[in-house]
Scaffold this motif. Structure first.
Motif, PDB file in Angstrom:
ATOM      1  N   SER A 165       1.015  -1.231   0.054  1.00 58.26           N
ATOM      2  CA  SER A 165       0.001  -0.013   0.306  1.00 58.26           C
ATOM      3  C   SER A 165       0.740   1.121  -0.092  1.00 58.26           C
ATOM      4  O   SER A 165       1.954   1.066   0.941  1.00 58.26           O
ATOM      5  CB  SER A 165      -0.953   0.372   1.201  1.00 58.26           C
ATOM      6  OG  SER A 165      -1.799   1.674   0.923  1.00 58.26           O
ATOM      7  N   ASN A 208     -11.748   2.751  -2.249  1.00 54.80           N
ATOM      8  CA  ASN A 208     -10.047   3.389  -1.941  1.00 54.80           C
ATOM      9  C   ASN A 208     -10.565   4.147  -0.694  1.00 54.80           C
ATOM     10  O   ASN A 208     -11.308   4.802  -0.632  1.00 54.80           O
ATOM     11  CB  ASN A 208      -9.456   4.360  -3.168  1.00 54.80           C
ATOM     12  CG  ASN A 208      -8.718   4.006  -4.213  1.00 54.80           C
ATOM     13  OD1 ASN A 208      -9.176   2.606  -4.729  1.00 54.80           O
ATOM     14  ND2 ASN A 208      -8.242   3.971  -4.998  1.00 54.80           N
ATOM     15  N   THR A 211      -4.415   5.526   4.436  1.00 55.61           N
ATOM     16  CA  THR A 211      -4.185   4.518   5.424  1.00 55.61           C
ATOM     17  C   THR A 211      -3.202   5.092   6.210  1.00 55.61           C
ATOM     18  O   THR A 211      -2.556   6.887   5.337  1.00 55.61           O
ATOM     19  CB  THR A 211      -4.016   3.580   4.823  1.00 55.61           C
ATOM     20  OG1 THR A 211      -2.576   3.240   3.725  1.00 55.61           O
ATOM     21  CG2 THR A 211      -5.196   2.920   4.097  1.00 55.61           C
ATOM     22  N   SER A 217      -5.051   4.455  -1.005  1.00 56.43           N
ATOM     23  CA  SER A 217      -5.203   3.308  -0.747  1.00 56.43           C
ATOM     24  C   SER A 217      -5.959   2.756  -1.324  1.00 56.43           C
ATOM     25  O   SER A 217      -7.581   2.058  -1.057  1.00 56.43           O
ATOM     26  CB  SER A 217      -4.680   2.528   0.367  1.00 56.43           C
ATOM     27  OG  SER A 217      -3.848   1.283   1.005  1.00 56.43           O
ATOM     28  N   ARG A 219      -7.877  -0.813  -1.440  1.00 54.52           N
ATOM     29  CA  ARG A 219      -8.420  -1.643  -0.440  1.00 54.52           C
ATOM     30  C   ARG A 219      -9.131  -3.330  -0.692  1.00 54.52           C
ATOM     31  O   ARG A 219      -9.838  -3.430  -0.843  1.00 54.52           O
ATOM     32  CB  ARG A 219      -9.414  -1.024   0.866  1.00 54.52           C
ATOM     33  CG  ARG A 219      -9.022   0.370   1.211  1.00 54.52           C
ATOM     34  CD  ARG A 219      -7.049   0.003   1.680  1.00 54.52           C
ATOM     35  NE  ARG A 219      -7.332  -1.227   2.491  1.00 54.52           N
ATOM     36  CZ  ARG A 219      -6.175  -0.987   2.826  1.00 54.52           C
ATOM     37  NH1 ARG A 219      -4.875  -0.658   2.152  1.00 54.52           N
ATOM     38  NH2 ARG A 219      -5.900  -2.297   3.668  1.00 54.52           N
ATOM     39  N   GLU A 245     -12.325  -4.475   1.456  1.00 56.70           N
ATOM     40  CA  GLU A 245     -12.133  -4.648   2.722  1.00 56.70           C
ATOM     41  C   GLU A 245     -13.616  -3.950   3.754  1.00 56.70           C
ATOM     42  O   GLU A 245     -12.914  -2.754   3.676  1.00 56.70           O
ATOM     43  CB  GLU A 245     -10.452  -3.532   3.350  1.00 56.70           C
ATOM     44  CG  GLU A 245     -10.741  -3.918   5.075  1.00 56.70           C
ATOM     45  CD  GLU A 245      -9.010  -2.543   4.990  1.00 56.70           C
ATOM     46  OE1 GLU A 245      -8.340  -2.700   6.509  1.00 56.70           O
ATOM     47  OE2 GLU A 245      -8.726  -1.999   4.103  1.00 56.70           O
ATOM     48  N   ARG A 248     -13.342  -1.758   6.681  1.00 53.88           N
ATOM     49  CA  ARG A 248     -12.844  -0.669   6.786  1.00 53.88           C
ATOM     50  C   ARG A 248     -14.266   0.238   7.148  1.00 53.88           C
ATOM     51  O   ARG A 248     -14.064   1.839   7.122  1.00 53.88           O
ATOM     52  CB  ARG A 248     -12.366   0.121   5.741  1.00 53.88           C
ATOM     53  CG  ARG A 248     -11.819   1.097   5.476  1.00 53.88           C
ATOM     54  CD  ARG A 248     -10.829   1.507   4.865  1.00 53.88           C
ATOM     55  NE  ARG A 248      -9.312   0.953   4.990  1.00 53.88           N
ATOM     56  CZ  ARG A 248      -9.091   1.023   5.712  1.00 53.88           C
ATOM     57  NH1 ARG A 248      -9.038   2.886   6.248  1.00 53.88           N
ATOM     58  NH2 ARG A 248      -7.563   0.863   6.365  1.00 53.88           N
ATOM     59  N   TYR A 259     -13.886   4.858   3.712  1.00 59.42           N
ATOM     60  CA  TYR A 259     -13.506   5.251   2.708  1.00 59.42           C
ATOM     61  C   TYR A 259     -14.125   6.135   1.483  1.00 59.42           C
ATOM     62  O   TYR A 259     -14.874   6.600   2.432  1.00 59.42           O
ATOM     63  CB  TYR A 259     -15.002   3.984   1.009  1.00 59.42           C
ATOM     64  CG  TYR A 259     -14.555   2.729   1.176  1.00 59.42           C
ATOM     65  CD1 TYR A 259     -13.731   2.078   0.707  1.00 59.42           C
ATOM     66  CD2 TYR A 259     -14.678   1.775   2.295  1.00 59.42           C
ATOM     67  CE1 TYR A 259     -12.897   0.696   0.976  1.00 59.42           C
ATOM     68  CE2 TYR A 259     -14.528   0.201   2.433  1.00 59.42           C
ATOM     69  CZ  TYR A 259     -13.335  -0.206   1.683  1.00 59.42           C
ATOM     70  OH  TYR A 259     -12.980  -1.532   1.508  1.00 59.42           O
ATOM     71  N   TYR A 439      -3.132  -6.401  -4.119  1.00 51.08           N
ATOM     72  CA  TYR A 439      -2.081  -5.954  -3.193  1.00 51.08           C
ATOM     73  C   TYR A 439      -0.362  -6.810  -3.053  1.00 51.08           C
ATOM     74  O   TYR A 439      -0.644  -7.884  -3.999  1.00 51.08           O
ATOM     75  CB  TYR A 439      -2.698  -6.335  -1.945  1.00 51.08           C
ATOM     76  CG  TYR A 439      -4.520  -7.241  -2.262  1.00 51.08           C
ATOM     77  CD1 TYR A 439      -3.759  -8.349  -3.185  1.00 51.08           C
ATOM     78  CD2 TYR A 439      -5.469  -6.602  -2.293  1.00 51.08           C
ATOM     79  CE1 TYR A 439      -5.530  -9.011  -2.823  1.00 51.08           C
ATOM     80  CE2 TYR A 439      -6.297  -6.782  -2.339  1.00 51.08           C
ATOM     81  CZ  TYR A 439      -6.287  -8.879  -2.771  1.00 51.08           C
ATOM     82  OH  TYR A 439      -7.298  -9.354  -3.281  1.00 51.08           O
TER      83      TYR A 439
END
Length: 1852
Positions: A165, A208, A211, A217, A219, A245, A248, A259, A439
């Motif tokens: 990331s 995104n 982070t 980033s 995700r 993710e 989050r 987000y 990733y």
């Protein structure tokens, strides 16, 4: 050679370091086998004893030579190991600011955390079509390689972008997709490439987040397939996503965000359309406030929201669906604010009418009570019954968060699915390029299920990567026929088996999820029981029973088991989902349906959608929890399946790898943290690539490159004609161990370190050679210096000895002369001293005697004065003593008297005190008081008596006083008389003294006057001398002023001339700009026309079966032909005879066009009638307003009114006639059906033919009448036009000119003739033929014209006479003034006369300057006016083009000429014409244009012969006055030339041939147009050949535009031919052999700089230029046009060469600068040989020349920086800095450019205002001009060869 032998003194090595990872050091002594310690010297100056490992005895890594540092490809390094890789990356990133580096097949991209100008359109164009190794590393190079391999190999491609990331994965993938969109273009008008790029902001907003490592980033992982058609143009795309993710959504760590879409919504909450969402600041929502960092610096969430909505709109997601998405997202935010209250430990409740839940239910359209109930309860189902169980507060909170995550995941899937639908194309996909943004390997302090899945995916990708690298190495060895030995490399299949095999970690996890009471602890125990001590890659932590360790390919990772089961199940309560499914909000239930049932926002239904993949768009998410059976597939199972599908896809494609590296954790720009970089290099597989390469033969050289580089190690006898055998012989001598190298078919393969050893041998050999050369040269220099010094010493001795002899003789002469001088001087000194002493003695005596006498006199005088002083002092002392005595006596008397008075006063006071006491004692003594009163009265009486006596005495006293006063006055008078006498004596004394003083003053004044007179005399003399000098200086000043005035006048003239030249240049620049814009518009029009043709062809191809085959076309390809709309209609009708064969079918479009033409003509005549009626009314009103003026010229205005009436009558009669004809046509057409209307013999057909015949006859008559009228108008115009006066005749001329412009005079005269004919029938009695009436009318017209001419001449004569009178009067006044001034000057003295003449001259020059300034201002106004006219004309041309494209045809242009030719017909026999029949026109065009071979014509016939033949045919049609023939021939010619160029547009000879002939045809039309400007260079015979009937100016413009298009096509053709040669010939080829050595190259082999058989050299470019020039000369192209073509060619050469130089680090060296300068000199020599130095071509190479000089100049000191800034004025700042950054030494003797020097250059150039663009625009085309070039060839002498097949043409 053994590796240990390389560890000698001064060898540099790498040693481990805890801070810098690796540190450089230098050996202080040679290493010998058995040594346990190495003596090292560190770079910071310290000495170190480095102990070797006693077990392995492994020596430290050797450091590469400096010339290999900074290489584009890491595999080019001789020593391949971790420190070399790390150091090379750091040097490129920090020193050279280069973020991309190749590592074999991998592109390593380091995130600079800064915007770099390396992603523009110019960079994309520079990388397009280039080989991957030919340019510096770039993401565009990888994208181009993938695109090229897809087109070449017809195999799908993949670009795998990985990294942790913040490393820049998303940006790299975005740039790759932008490259595909730019290069390939779209196959339709739907702008698919824009849609593909528009998907990025949508996916970034919903996938995104910020982070701690990255502000943007990703995700989730995504794989985008960009689809291409058979022509490799983008037709669509498809996206697959992996492992979003979801956690989050409900939780963010410190300094992180949710987000982006949530913050964008909150930032846009104030928008009107978002009020219903009831949003607030992000700090007010639980799901967005946990990270404590709601704002990203430099990011405006409101603007990003606008971009997201624009992208949604572009992808076809309607506003209603967008608002639905935002409504669901807002609901998630409000759901996060729902709070729970505990009732007991096992149950909880929600407060009544809880606001967040109310808003959530309103937005979602669900029932509040129902949702409130199921948020606090859950349903448990057993085999027999169903229970509803309350849940605790913690469970309720977890269920709420699970619901929010589930809704967001479903919404994410829905958006991805509909983005895919928008990107889907109905056209069949031929191939695709996939971009995988996934990733990288992750390891944190706490690793959970997400890290496990990510690392599992990276294991699979690393396995695929290893296999691909191994496969490429094997293919390379087999291709070169090298014995294949198995290379040991890390195989991570055991690790993959541990995860995904049967009873692997994923299987056990799924099995535990199915268990009713399965927990993370029981799962961990199963893992320990199954794999511990059985699999070497699985370990158990010592201090934990809830974690396990897996040995991945990059590192060991410890995973915490907590949460694995819950995340793998991904459970959500069924009842909550049912509540959402029952929502009134239609979009919400849609999220929970199957993907195939979802409604597309871009279409009504989705039944026609063809899925692009076999898995859903988001395979990482489970299905909604509806029943227990639906939970068979866990998240891990789904992820494993989608990963297998991804690997299948990648294995079916050719992969390309991009590894993104994060240089530091603080996001500092261009800051390199070695520790972090090494971690990522180990994790991303770069070092594994290096290890695999190093295990085999990593260094590879072609035989020619090896020979060129190491020629210095060979002896002359070793060099053979066979390069391969030569290399083998030399290598056997240099390297004894034959295992260190292998000979392939075309290359030599070396083990790691062998190239460094060869470089060491080469450097030693060169160093020894340098020492020998230095020794010899130093000896020669010293010997030369000694001989020069010896000769100089002898010469110096000779001159010194002569000088000494001359000095001695001079000394003797001086000695003799000095003796004589001393004799006489001593005598003179002694005598002079005696005289001085005698004179001094006499003076002293006289002064001494006077001094003694004066002293004696002063002594006597002092004694006399002392006696007088004594007398007076003694008297003063006596008087003073007397006065002091008297004063003392009086003082004593006063004191005594005061004492007596005090005593008396004391007594009186005592008495007073005693009376008072007595009064107090005797208060009652009243009687005594009465007595006393009486006594007082008596005393009063006595007092009165005494007062009377006193009064009497006063009277007596007054009388006596008067007497005494009178006596006193008498005495005073006598005293005053005495005083007056005394004063008179004193005044007489004062007067005497005053007279004495006046006498003395008069004497002093006399002396002053005498002195003043002397001084005045001196001053007068001085003044006279000064005046004389001043007179001389004034004369000189006068001459200087005259000279200065002359110089000033000259300077002003020069200044005005310079200013005029500058303005002329500016006008030329403006004209060039306008010309460039116009030519660009032509180019764009031709491109659109070509696009239109391509679309038509595609439609045809879609109908027909396409042929197999693939060919890549350039994205910027555009058509080279352009057909104007006004000729396209004719072109379509002209195409019909080519397609049809029967002559009867040709008449059909002709008859219908005639009918439409007549109908259109009627409409136009009606409009013209109305316009003329309005014009006539306006004229009559104007006549009434200017009645006075009309009286002065009644005849002219009467003729005009009569003229207008005749014109109106003519229009009305013609209108009626045409209406009748039209009615007849309509009537005849209505009698028959449509199919039989135009059949031969039909009534309609007969009527049309009769009408055609009558119209043709009428047209012939009208043409003759128009010719007569034109001749009369010409004579009238010549007679009426005045010179420079503004009289009433100009008004009339303006009116006539306006009528001419509108084409009204011709029609009016036709009407006049028609009117004249009608009275001829009435005057039949006078004359049967009407000739008398015609003569009478002609005489009337002639009289009117003569009278108007006479009046205008008279008025002009009077105006001229008046002007001359005014001039005479002004001259007389000027003459008188000059005479007066002369007379005044003669009366003045000479000095004043000179001054006056100077003043007069200055005044005159000032007036002249003012006049010149006025003239200059007038010229400026004229220039500005011309500029405005130029702009107006350009605008009119554009409007005319638009109008012509809409409704104009060349036929109408000829029918209604804008500027009629004012040339009368010459009734003579014409020559130089060619006659042909109308039906032979197509044959003429076919033989002369379509089927003509340019090479045969250019070699055997005169240049421009087709142009001459076509013009001679036009002349004959003009002679026949046949406008249809002229129009048809010109239109066919233009269209045929376009067809030829479209068919053979890639052939330079064809394009050059027709450019030359088009220009010659254009010049012929100008030369023989009859215009005076073009007739100056003609012979009398040529002037007789001028066109007589038609003005073809409009067709000249069309031909000029056609020539421009052909020129642009010629430039593109020669650019396509030259482009493959330029880089190879100008940069890569060594024109001067041996100057630049070839450096080692890596796996990405760039083009060899050694000339092989297929390699282009500078000679190839020169031969091609010679070919171009000879072809153009053979075709007879104009010399000026050849110069323009050459200038364009040289610009292309310079621009492409410089652009490649700026993008290739290996080309930026001192030796390459020398090569470039030599190549440029060869090009300049070619220009001199061809006499083209004045073409401006050399100036276009100036940037390249300066770049080459920049490579060669010194680059160390500030003076060097100043010199560079002054020298490189044609380069931009960005280009200069780029060249300095890229400068790379080829040999060890060169030095790199320091960073401080580059900073100095930037500081010095910061004020320079130039373009920030790095590359030159290689596609730029200079505006072309076609200067008029008349031909001296006589038309009558031209012979038509039989080879052309034009026998049907006859000469006239």
């Amino acid at each position: 050679m053994a590796a240990s032998e390389l560890y000698t003194k001064f060898a540099r090595v790498w040693i481990p370091d805890p801070e810098e990872v690796w540190k450089s050091a230098e050996l202080l002594k040679d290493y010998k086998p058995g040594d346990k310690v190495l003596l090292l010297h560190l770079e910071e100056g310290k000495d170190l004893e480095y102990r070797l490992d006693p077990k392995t005895k492994e020596l430290p890594h050797l450091r590469n030579p400096d010339i290999l540092v900074g290489e584009n490809d890491l595999t080019a390094l001789s020593y391949l190991h971790e420190p070399a890789v790390l150091h090379n990356l750091r040097v490129r990133f920090i020193d050279s600011k280069l973020i991309y580096t190749y590592c074999g097949i991998v592109l390593v991209a380091i995130n600079p955390y800064e915007q770099l100008p390396i992603y523009g359109e110019d960079i994309i164009n520079a990388y397009s079509g280039q080989n991957m190794g030919d340019m510096d590393p770039h993401i565009f190079a990888v994208a181009e390689e993938a695109y090229k391999q897809m087109a070449r190999d017809e195999r799908n491609q993949s670009i795998i972008v990985s990294g942790e990331s913040g490393a820049g994965k998303t940006v790299s993938a975005k740039y790759a997709m932008r490259y595909f969109a730019t290069v390939s273009g779209s196959a339709s008008e739907a702008n698919v490439e824009e849609k593909v790029l528009a998907s990025n902001p949508i996916m970034e907003s919903i996938g995104n987040a910020k982070t701690t490592r990255n502000d943007n980033s990703s995700r989730f992982g995504k794989y985008i397939e960009i689809g291409f058609d058979k022509r490799y143009r983008i037709i669509g795309a498809n996206m697959r996503t992996y492992l979003l993710e979801k956690s989050r959504v409900v939780f963010q760590a410190e300094e992180e965000r949710n987000y982006h879409i949530f913050y964008q919504l909150c930032a846009s909450a104030k928008l009107p359309e978002f009020k219903m969402l009831r949003l607030e600041n992000a700090d007010n929502f639980h799901y967005t406030m946990q990270g404590g960092s709601p704002v990203i610096e430099g990011v405006d969430d409101a603007k990003e929201m606008a971009h997201t909505r624009q992208a949604c709109t572009l992808l076809g997601i309607s506003e209603s669906y967008q608002m639905g998405i935002f409504r669901i997202l807002a609901g998630i935010l409000h759901l996060g604010n729902v709070g729970f209250t505990s009732r007991d430990s096992d149950s909880c409740t929600i407060p009544p009418r809880h606001e967040p839940l109310t808003i959530f239910c309103d937005l979602m359209g669900v029932d509040y009570e129902e949702m409130c109930h199921w948020l606090c309860h859950r349903k448990l189902a057993t085999a027999t019954e169903t229970y509803i169980k309350p849940i605790s507060k913690l469970q309720a909170t977890n269920a709420r968060d699970a619901l929010a995550k589930h809704i967001y995941a479903k919404l994410f899937n829905w958006i991805v699915d509909h983005v895919n639908q928008a990107l889907h194309s109905a056209v069949k996909q031929h191939s695709f390029i996939g971009v995988l943004d996934i990733y990288g390997f992750e390891t944190f302090e706490i690793n959970s299920f997400e890290q496990f899945c990510i690392n599992y995916a990276n294991e699979k990708l690393q396995q695929q990567f290893n296999m691909h690298v191994f496969k490429l190495e094997q293919e390379e060895y087999m291709k070169e026929q090298i014995p294949w030995t198995l290379i040991d490399f890390y195989d991570n299949q055991p690790c993959i088996n541990l995860i995904e095999s049967k009873l692997g970690i994923l299987d056990l996890l799924d099995e535990e999820c199915k268990m009713p009471k399965g927990t993370d602890d029981t799962w961990a125990q199963k893992l320990y029981n199954t794999h511990l001590n059985k699999c070497a890659l699985f370990e158990k932590p010592r201090l934990s029973n809830k974690a396990f360790i897996i040995q991945h390919f990059a590192d060991k990772v410890e995973y915490q088991c907590e949460g694995f089961l819950e995340k793998n199940k991904d459970t959500v309560f069924e009842e909550q989902i049912k509540v959402l499914k029952s929502s009134k909000f239609k979009m919400l239930p849609e999220l929970f349906q199957d993907d195939e049932k979802a409604i597309s926002p871009t279409s009504a239904t989705s039944s026609g959608r063809i899925p692009l993949s076999r898995t859903p768009a988001k395979p990482t998410k489970g299905r909604p929890v509806q029943t227990a059976k639906e939970h068979k597939k866990t998240v891990g199972h789904q992820f494993r399946n989608s990963l297998h599908l991804l690997m299948e896809t990648l294995n079916a494609t050719t992969p390309h790898y991009v590894r993104c590296i994060k240089p530091n954790d603080f996001k500092f720009p261009f800051t390199f943290d070695e520790k972090r970089a090494v971690q990522q290099l180990r994790a991303c597989g770069v070092l594994e690539t290096i290890r695999i390469s190093a295990a085999g033969f990593p260094s590879r050289w072609t035989y020619q490159e090896f020979f060129s580089r190491y020629r210095v190690l060979m002896k002359q006898k070793d060099v053979l004609s066979d390069r391969k055998q030569t290399c083998k012989n030399v290598l056997e001598k240099l390297i004894v161990d034959q295992d260190k190298y292998q000979f392939g078919k075309t290359k030599i393969f070396f083990r790691a370190g062998q190239v460094a050893y060869l470089e060491k041998l080469r450097a030693d050999k060169l160093r020894a050679a340098c020492i020998r050369i230095q020794k010899t040269i130093r000896g020669w220099l010293l010997r030369k210096k000694y001989l020069r010094m010896r000769r100089a010493a002898i010469t110096v001795q000779r001159y010194v000895r002569g000088y000494q002899a001359r000095c001695y003789a001079k000394f003797l002469r001086r000695t003799n002369a000095a003796t004589t001088i001393q004799k006489y001087w001593r005598m003179y000194v002694v005598r002079r001293r005696y005289k001085i002493r005698r004179a001094a003695t006499v003076v002293l005596q006289s002064y001494l005697r006077g001094y003694l006498a004066r002293n004696r006199y002063r002594k006597i005088l002092r004694e006399h004065k002392a006696v007088i002083i004594q007398k007076w002092v003694r008297g003063w002392l006596a008087r003073t003593h007397y006065k002091r005595s008297m004063h003392a006596i009086i003082y004593l008397q006063c004191c005594f008297r005061r004492m007596m008075a005090k005593r008396e006063l004391k007594k009186l006071k005592i008495e007073a005190r005693s009376v008072e006491r007595y009064k107090k004692l005797h208060i009652g003594m009243e009687n005594k008081i009465m007595q006393l009163q009486r006594k007082v009265d008596e005393q009063n009486k006595d007092y009165k008596c005494l007062m009377e006596k006193l009064t009497n005495l006063e009277g007596i006293y007054n009388s006596e006083t008067e007497k005494l006063r009178s006596d006193l006055e008498r005495l005073q008078l006598s005293e005053e008389e005495a005083k007056v006498a005394t004063g008179r004596v004193l005044s007489l004394q004062e007067e005497i003294a005053k007279l004495r003083k006046d006498l003395e003053q008069t004497q002093s004044e006399k002396k002053c006057i005498e002195e003043r007179a002397d001084r005045y005399k001196q001053e007068t003399d001085q003044l006279v001398s000064n005046l004389k000098e001043e007179n001389i200086s004034l004369k000189q000043e006068k001459e200087a002023l005259n000279h200065r005035i002359v110089e000033q006048a000259k300077e002003m003239t020069e200044t005005m001339e310079k200013k005029l030249v500058e303005e002329t240049k500016q006008l030329e620049l403006d004209l060039n700009d306008e010309r460039l814009r116009y030519q660009n518009l032509l180019n764009e029009f031709s491109r659109l026309e070509e696009r239109y043709d391509d679309l038509k062809e595609e439609m045809t191809l879609m109908v027909n079966v396409p042929k197999p085959g693939h060919k890549r076309t350039d994205s910027t390809h555009s058509s080279n032909e352009s057909e104007y709309t006004f000729s396209s209609e004719i072109a379509e009708t002209e195409d019909i005879p080519f397609r049809t064969e029967e002559p009867s079918e040709r008449k059909v479009p002709l008859d219908m066009s005639l009918f439409l033409k007549l109908q259109k003509r009627v409409t136009e005549l009606e409009q013209e009638k109305q316009v003329m009626q309005d014009e006539l009314d306006r004229k009559e009103e104007q006549v009434l307003r200017s009645k006075a003026k009309e009286e002065e010229r009644p005849q002219i205005r009467g003729a005009e009114l009569e003229y207008e009436s005749l014109k109106r009558q003519e229009l009305e009669s013609e209108n009626k006639k045409l209406k009748n004809e039209l009615n007849e046509l309509r009537k005849s057409l209505s009698e028959k059906s449509a199919p039989e209307v135009t059949a031969p013999g039909a009534p309609a057909y007969r009527v049309l033919m009769e009408q055609l015949t009558s119209v043709s006859e009428e047209l012939d008559v009208r043409k003759e009448e128009v010719l007569i009228l034109r001749s009369q108008l010409v004579s009238q115009k010549e007679a009426i036009q005045p010179k420079n006066t503004m009289t009433d005749s100009t008004i009339l001329l303006e009116d006539v000119q306006k009528m001419k412009d509108k084409g009204e005079i011709a029609q009016a005269y036709i009407g006049l003739k028609e009117t004249n004919r009608s009275p001829a029938m009435d005057c039949h009695e006078l004359n049967e033929d009407g000739e008398l009436w015609l003569v009478y009318e002609g005489l009337k017209q002639a009289n009117r014209l003569l009278e108007s001419q006479l009046q205008s001449q008279k008025r002009s004569h009077e105006n001229e006479a008046e002007a001359l009178r005014g001039e005479i009067q002004s001259l007389k006044e000027e003459n008188n003034r000059q005479q007066q001034l002369l007379a005044q000057n003669l009366q003045l003295p000479p000095e004043a006369r000179i001054e006056a003449s100077l003043q007069h001259e200055i005044t005159r020059l000032t007036n002249e300057n003012l006049d010149l300034m006025e003239q200059l201002e007038k010229q400026d106004k004229t220039v500005r006016k011309l500029k405005k006219q130029l702009k107006v004309f350009a605008k009119k041309i554009g409007e005319l083009e638009v109008g012509q494209m809409e409704n104009i045809s060349p036929g109408q242009i000829i029918d209604e000429p804008i500027r009629p030719v004012n040339i009368p017909r010459k009734e003579k026999d014409f020559q130089g014409m060619l006659e042909y029949k109308k039906e032979d026109e197509q044959k003429l065009v076919k033989n002369l244009i379509l089927e003509l071979k340019p090479r045969g014509v250019a070699v055997n016939l005169i240049p421009g012969l087709p142009a001459y033949i076509l013009f001679m045919c036009v002349r004959h049609a003009d002679y026949l006055n046949d406008d249809q023939k002229v129009r048809s021939l010109l239109t066919s010619t233009i269209n045929s030339i376009k067809k030829v160029l479209k068919k053979r547009g890639d052939d330079f000879e064809t394009v050059s041939f027709w450019l030359s002939n088009t220009c010659r045809f254009l010049h012929c039309l100008k030369q023989y147009s009859g215009e005076e400007g073009f007739m100056k260079h003609n012979t009398s015979r040529q002037n007789e050949h001028c066109l007589t009937n038609f003005d073809l100016a409009e067709y000249r413009q069309v031909l000029s535009d056609l020539a421009i298009q052909i020129y642009q096509q010629l430039v593109r053709v020669l650019e396509n031919i030259l482009q493959p040669m330029i880089v190879s010939g100008m940069l890569e080829h060594e024109t001067i052999q041996g100057v630049s050595g070839v450096k080692p190259t890596g796996l990405r082999k760039r083009t060899s700089s050694i000339a092989d058989e297929g390699t282009y050299t500078l000679d190839s470019i020169l031969r091609q230029l010679n070919s171009f020039h000879s072809v153009m000369c053979q075709h007879g192209m104009d010399p000026e046009l050849i110069k323009q073509v050459v200038k364009q060619m040289f610009y292309i050469v310079g621009a492409i060469t410089l652009n490649n130089l700026l993008l290739r680090k290996d080309m930026c060296s001192w030796s390459k600068g020398m090569q470039i300068r030599y190549n440029v000199s060869q090009l300049e020599e070619w220009l001199r040989d061809k006499n083209l130095m004045n073409s401006g071509a050399k100036e276009t190479l100036e940037p390249l020349i300066q770049a080459a000089q920049l490579l060669q100049v010194k680059k160390k000191t500030d003076d060097d920086a100043e010199a560079i800034c002054c020298m490189c004025n044609a380069l931009t700042t960005a280009q200069i800095v780029k060249v300095l950054n890229l400068y790379t030494p080829v040999n060890e003797f060169e030095e790199r450019v320091s960073v401080s020097f580059i900073r100095t250059i930037q500081m010095r150039l910061r004020d320079r205002k130039d373009s920030p663009q790095l590359l030159m625009d290689a596609k730029h085309i200079f505006p072309v001009t076609f200067p008029f070039n008349p031909s001296s060839l006589a038309l009558e002498t031209i012979q038509i060869p039989a080879s052309l097949g034009l026998g049907f043409i006859s000469r006239v």
